[in-house]
Design a protein around this motif. Structure first.
Motif, PDB file in Angstrom:
ATOM      1  N   ARG A   1       0.708  -1.070   0.062  1.00 52.82           N
ATOM      2  CA  ARG A   1      -0.086  -0.088   0.153  1.00 52.82           C
ATOM      3  C   ARG A   1       1.067   1.148  -0.181  1.00 52.82           C
ATOM      4  O   ARG A   1       0.508   2.175  -0.662  1.00 52.82           O
TER       5      ARG A   1
ATOM      6  N   GLN B   1       2.243   1.745  -3.480  1.00 53.41           N
ATOM      7  CA  GLN B   1       1.266   2.275  -4.417  1.00 53.41           C
ATOM      8  C   GLN B   1       0.592   3.830  -4.032  1.00 53.41           C
ATOM      9  O   GLN B   1       0.618   4.487  -4.957  1.00 53.41           O
ATOM     10  N   ASP B   2       0.905   4.076  -2.704  1.00 50.51           N
ATOM     11  CA  ASP B   2       0.653   5.539  -2.474  1.00 50.51           C
ATOM     12  C   ASP B   2       1.894   6.355  -3.097  1.00 50.51           C
ATOM     13  O   ASP B   2       1.682   7.658  -3.474  1.00 50.51           O
TER      14      ASP B   2
ATOM     15  N   GLN C   1       3.670   5.942  -5.511  1.00 53.25           N
ATOM     16  CA  GLN C   1       3.318   6.093  -7.131  1.00 53.25           C
ATOM     17  C   GLN C   1       2.356   6.950  -7.635  1.00 53.25           C
ATOM     18  O   GLN C   1       2.285   7.472  -8.785  1.00 53.25           O
ATOM     19  N   ARG C   2       1.331   7.387  -6.713  1.00 48.64           N
ATOM     20  CA  ARG C   2       0.165   8.157  -7.218  1.00 48.64           C
ATOM     21  C   ARG C   2       0.708   9.691  -7.195  1.00 48.64           C
ATOM     22  O   ARG C   2       1.444  10.416  -6.763  1.00 48.64           O
TER      23      ARG C   2
END
Length: 95
Positions: free
Chosen positions: A88, A91-92, A94-95
């Motif tokens: 997670r 992913q955070d 990469q945003r």
């Protein structure tokens, strides 16, 4: 996704698949525990029944085996939770 009758299909893993997997897992656990404890505890093949010492050994063996499996399960749960948190976080980022 919709089914043939226009109803929404359930998201996530198939409950039947999960149930079958769980049954297979417990079956495998029982077979491994039984064979391990049998080899460790069964000493006299002349009598058809277990003697008191063998029964006690099997009880202790099965108890210890299940305790060990529970501890391994707890460790695996923590490892999986940490991996999910890391995923997670990636992913955070990469945003």
């Amino acid at each position: 996704m919709s089914s043939w009758f226009g109803q929404q299909q359930q998201q996530g893993p198939d409950p039947l698949f999960l149930a079958k997997t769980e049954i297979e897992m417990y079956n495998d656990l029982f077979v491994k525990m039984s064979s391990t404890c049998f080899v460790k505890c069964r000493s006299n093949f002349k009598e058809p029944d277990l003697n008191i010492g063998e029964q006690s050994c099997i009880d202790r063996c099965a108890s210890k085996y299940m305790e060990a499996q529970e501890k391994v399960g707890e460790v695996m749960k923590r490892v999986n939770e940490q991996a999910e948190q890391q995923q997670r976080a990636m992913q955070d980022m990469q945003r």
